[in-house]
Motif scaffolding. Structure first.
Motif, short mmCIF file in Angstrom:
data_model
loop_
_atom_site.label_atom_id
_atom_site.label_comp_id
_atom_site.label_asym_id
_atom_site.label_seq_id
_atom_site.Cartn_x
_atom_site.Cartn_y
_atom_site.Cartn_z
N PRO A 25 -9.46 -9.14 1.16
CA PRO A 25 -8.21 -8.37 1.21
C PRO A 25 -8.45 -6.87 1.09
CG PRO A 25 -8.43 -9.50 -0.90
CD PRO A 25 -9.57 -9.95 -0.05
N VAL A 26 -7.80 -6.12 1.97
CA VAL A 26 -7.95 -4.66 1.98
C VAL A 26 -6.56 -4.03 1.91
CG1 VAL A 26 -8.71 -2.67 3.35
CG2 VAL A 26 -10.08 -4.76 3.35
N ALA A 27 -6.42 -3.05 1.04
CA ALA A 27 -5.15 -2.30 1.00
C ALA A 27 -5.41 -0.92 1.59
CB ALA A 27 -4.67 -2.16 -0.44
N HIS B 190 -0.60 -6.28 7.88
CA HIS B 190 -1.01 -6.11 9.28
C HIS B 190 -1.86 -7.32 9.65
CE1 HIS B 190 -3.52 -4.32 12.58
NE2 HIS B 190 -2.34 -3.81 12.90
N PRO B 191 -1.79 -7.80 10.91
CA PRO B 191 -2.56 -9.00 11.28
C PRO B 191 -4.07 -8.89 11.03
CG PRO B 191 -1.12 -8.29 13.08
CD PRO B 191 -0.95 -7.29 11.99
N SER B 192 -4.60 -7.68 10.95
CA SER B 192 -6.05 -7.52 10.71
C SER B 192 -6.45 -7.96 9.32
CB SER B 192 -6.42 -6.05 10.88
OG SER B 192 -5.71 -5.26 9.93
N GLY B 193 -5.46 -8.11 8.40
CA GLY B 193 -5.81 -8.43 7.02
C GLY B 193 -5.64 -7.22 6.10
N VAL B 194 -5.19 -6.11 6.68
CA VAL B 194 -4.93 -4.91 5.86
C VAL B 194 -3.47 -4.93 5.41
CG1 VAL B 194 -4.85 -2.38 5.85
CG2 VAL B 194 -6.63 -3.56 7.15
N SER B 195 -3.24 -4.61 4.12
CA SER B 195 -1.87 -4.47 3.62
C SER B 195 -1.62 -2.99 3.35
CB SER B 195 -1.69 -5.26 2.32
OG SER B 195 -2.04 -6.60 2.55
N LEU B 196 -0.54 -2.50 3.91
CA LEU B 196 -0.28 -1.05 3.85
C LEU B 196 0.74 -0.71 2.77
CD1 LEU B 196 -0.45 1.85 5.13
CD2 LEU B 196 1.46 1.15 6.59
N LEU B 197 0.37 0.26 1.91
CA LEU B 197 1.35 0.89 1.04
C LEU B 197 1.69 2.21 1.73
CD1 LEU B 197 3.01 0.86 -1.56
CD2 LEU B 197 1.12 1.94 -2.75
N ALA B 198 2.88 2.23 2.33
CA ALA B 198 3.22 3.32 3.24
C ALA B 198 3.64 4.58 2.50
CB ALA B 198 4.36 2.86 4.15
N ALA B 199 3.59 5.69 3.22
CA ALA B 199 4.09 6.96 2.69
C ALA B 199 5.62 6.87 2.61
CB ALA B 199 3.67 8.08 3.63
N PRO B 200 6.25 7.72 1.78
CA PRO B 200 7.71 7.67 1.66
C PRO B 200 8.39 7.83 3.02
CG PRO B 200 6.77 9.12 0.00
CD PRO B 200 5.65 8.73 0.91
N GLN B 201 9.54 7.14 3.15
CA GLN B 201 10.25 7.25 4.43
C GLN B 201 10.90 8.62 4.58
OE1 GLN B 201 12.58 3.76 3.93
NE2 GLN B 201 10.89 2.44 4.54
N ARG B 202 11.45 9.14 3.47
CA ARG B 202 12.09 10.45 3.54
C ARG B 202 11.18 11.50 2.92
NH1 ARG B 202 18.29 9.39 2.09
NH2 ARG B 202 18.52 7.48 3.28
N ILE B 203 11.19 12.67 3.53
CA ILE B 203 10.28 13.73 3.08
C ILE B 203 10.49 14.05 1.59
CG2 ILE B 203 9.67 16.17 3.39
CD1 ILE B 203 10.29 15.75 6.40
N GLU B 204 11.75 14.13 1.17
CA GLU B 204 12.02 14.54 -0.22
C GLU B 204 11.61 13.48 -1.23
OE1 GLU B 204 14.23 13.97 2.12
OE2 GLU B 204 16.07 13.00 1.40
N GLU B 205 11.35 12.25 -0.77
CA GLU B 205 10.94 11.20 -1.71
C GLU B 205 9.51 11.41 -2.23
OE1 GLU B 205 13.68 7.47 -0.16
OE2 GLU B 205 11.57 7.57 0.44
N ALA B 206 8.79 12.32 -1.59
CA ALA B 206 7.42 12.59 -2.05
C ALA B 206 7.45 13.33 -3.38
CB ALA B 206 6.69 13.43 -1.00
N ASP B 207 8.45 14.17 -3.54
CA ASP B 207 8.50 15.09 -4.67
C ASP B 207 8.35 14.47 -6.06
OD1 ASP B 207 8.49 17.66 -3.90
OD2 ASP B 207 10.40 18.12 -4.89
N PRO B 208 9.15 13.43 -6.39
CA PRO B 208 9.09 12.93 -7.77
C PRO B 208 7.87 12.04 -8.09
CG PRO B 208 10.77 11.75 -6.52
CD PRO B 208 10.20 12.77 -5.60
N ILE B 209 6.98 11.84 -7.15
CA ILE B 209 5.84 10.96 -7.43
C ILE B 209 4.79 11.71 -8.26
CG2 ILE B 209 4.01 9.54 -6.39
CD1 ILE B 209 5.83 9.21 -3.94
N GLN B 210 4.59 11.26 -9.48
CA GLN B 210 3.69 11.95 -10.41
C GLN B 210 2.22 11.57 -10.16
OE1 GLN B 210 4.70 14.10 -12.83
NE2 GLN B 210 6.75 13.89 -11.95
N PRO B 211 1.29 12.50 -10.38
CA PRO B 211 -0.14 12.19 -10.20
C PRO B 211 -0.59 10.98 -11.01
CG PRO B 211 0.18 14.54 -10.61
CD PRO B 211 1.52 13.91 -10.75
#
Ligand SMILES: Nc1ncnc2c1ncn2[C@@H]1O[C@H](COP(=O)(O)OP(=O)(O)O)[C@@H](O)[C@H]1O
Ligand SMILES: [Mg+2]
Length: 418
Positions: free
Chosen positions: A168-170, A215-236
């Motif tokens: 399994p690959v993420a 994804h059919p290859s066996g990769v599971s994706l944790l995607a980037a936020p859908q909305r640009i402003e949703e990036a802001d509150p994500i803490q390091p």
């Protein structure tokens, strides 16, 4: 949750202790280790057993119990303390929390409240201990300037790792404002890293997996936020925690980053087991890559973990590689050619490493995957490197030496035995 959490009760009332035991008896993730009918015995047992959870009845008045909590925190700082009380004095909750309690449960304690509190502790433990070396490997890709192929390599490396080893690959899209791995995988994720980061109190390995898109290859994706402003509150800190949690469930966690030195990118660089630094052979890219390597050195990154990839090389790549090594004073770990098939694959939303084309670049990804796979020890030379086997220049110790903090051993380059 593998090991059950150990639990110790301190309560003068045997009926209440029995009632708590009843509430927990079918819950396999907790084991009641011991109980005490008075504070002094309880204190000694906690000191001796260092349980994961202590349930302490505060009694009335609460003062002696509050003082005991303060002592327990000192002798067993990793025990989570749950306080039970009749809840008649509202200021007691605040006092208990100030003394060091993590949960406050009003008597009679309901099963729902107790299990919710226990699960919260279990999740926190999982986040803290989610990166034992025997589990997965975090591979973070970083390019100091955009447009050098960092994302393309992250995408195809993830696919090649999944395809080659059936593990399994993420893939994690940490280009939080401009990530498009979802498009390149031709996926429509329902959730993103924003959903994970905003729900950290609920996130465990299972919940996190439900936010990934397969994804059919066996990769599971944790995607980037859908909305640009949703990036802001994500803490390091959330980034480090999420990556560590993924590492506990996936053999490989491939992280694509944005070309910026912000705290969130640095969090992904810090936790990486392998840090693939992507450069192109042009002077601007090499200049920025040199500055980046200097920074990595000041950050005391183990030189073994930083591996230099040179992308979009002319064919044959010999001169480009030599120039890069001279400027950067370190070996190039891998070179990728410039290839037209890239555009076709991007239009089709089909990663090259799936092998649908007769692209020579595709073969590079599977060989690189094998090189990075810790089990693989012998990887054949790609044809264009065969003649120069063993001739990779050792890095000069000149400028680099000035910044050096740890003993430096030369990272292996593309064709060398691992
Ligand atoms: N080896 C290559 N051959 C041809 N085109 C490439 C190659 N590597 C990257 N590209 C193209 O360069 C562009 C930028 O790549 P990308 O992966 O988005 O870079 P980055 O993530 O560094 O900004 C994309 O259009 C990509 O297809
Ligand atoms: Mg990119």
């Amino acid at each position: 949750m593998s090991e059950p959490l150990s639990l110790l009760m301190i309560d003068s009332d045997p009926m209440r202790r029995q009632a708590l035991r009843e509430l927990l008896k079918d819950y396999e993730h907790v084991k009641v280790e011991a109980e005490a009918a008075d504070f002094e015995t309880g204190y000694h047992l906690v000191n001796q057993l260092k349980p994961s959870i202590v349930i302490l009845d505060l009694g009335n008045p609460p003062d002696p119990g509050l003082a005991v909590i303060e002592r327990l925190v000192v002798v067993s700082p990793h025990s989570a303390i749950f306080v039970t009380s009749d809840g008649q004095r509202t200021d007691t909750i605040l006092q208990a929390v100030r003394a060091g309690a993590q949960e406050f449960l009003v008597r009679p304690v309901s099963q729902k409240d107790l299990l919710t509190a226990v699960q919260r502790i279990a999740r926190q433990r999982a986040l803290v201990t989610a990166d034992p070396a025997e589990k997965g490997k975090i591979i973070t890709l970083f390019g100091c300037k955009g447009g050098r192929g960092t994302t393309l390599i992250a995408l195809n490396l993830a696919v090649a790792l999944a395809k080659s080893f059936g593990q399994p690959v993420a893939a994690v899209d940490l280009d939080l404002q401009a990530g498009d791995l979802n498009l390149l995988f031709n996926l429509k994720p329902a959730y993103s890293i924003h959903d994970a980061a905003m729900n950290m109190d609920r996130v465990d390995a299972l919940f996190l997996k439900s936010l990934l898109c397969d994804h059919p290859s066996g990769v599971s994706l944790l995607a980037a936020p859908q909305r640009i402003e949703e990036a802001d509150p994500i803490q390091p800190l959330r980034i480090s925690q999420l990556l560590s949690l993924l590492k506990a469930s996936f053999a490989y966690v491939v992280v694509d980053t944005s070309p910026t030195y912000d705290e969130r990118t640095l969090a992904a660089l810090d936790v990486a087991d392998a840090l693939l630094l992507v450069a192109a052979p042009d002077l601007s890219s090499l200049y920025h890559t040199q500055r980046c390597l200097d920074l990595f050195d000041r950050l005391a990154y183990d030189p073994e973990k930083v591996k230099l990839l040179l992308n979009r090389c002319p064919s044959p790549p010999g001169n480009a590689e030599k120039t890069a090594q001279e400027i950067l004073k370190r070996p190039v770990f891998w070179t990728f050619p410039e290839e037209k098939a890239v555009t076709t694959s991007l239009i089709a939303g089909e990663p090259l490493a799936l092998g649908g084309t007769n692209s020579s670049l595709a073969a590079h990804f599977s060989t690189l995957a094998a090189r990075l796979d810790r089990r693989e020890r012998s990887v054949p030379f790609p044809p264009h490197m065969e003649k120069r086997k063993g001739s990779v220049a050792a890095p000069s110790r000149g400028l680099f030496n000035l910044f050096r903090r740890k003993p430096f051993s030369i990272p292996q380059s593309q064709g060398e035995e691992g």
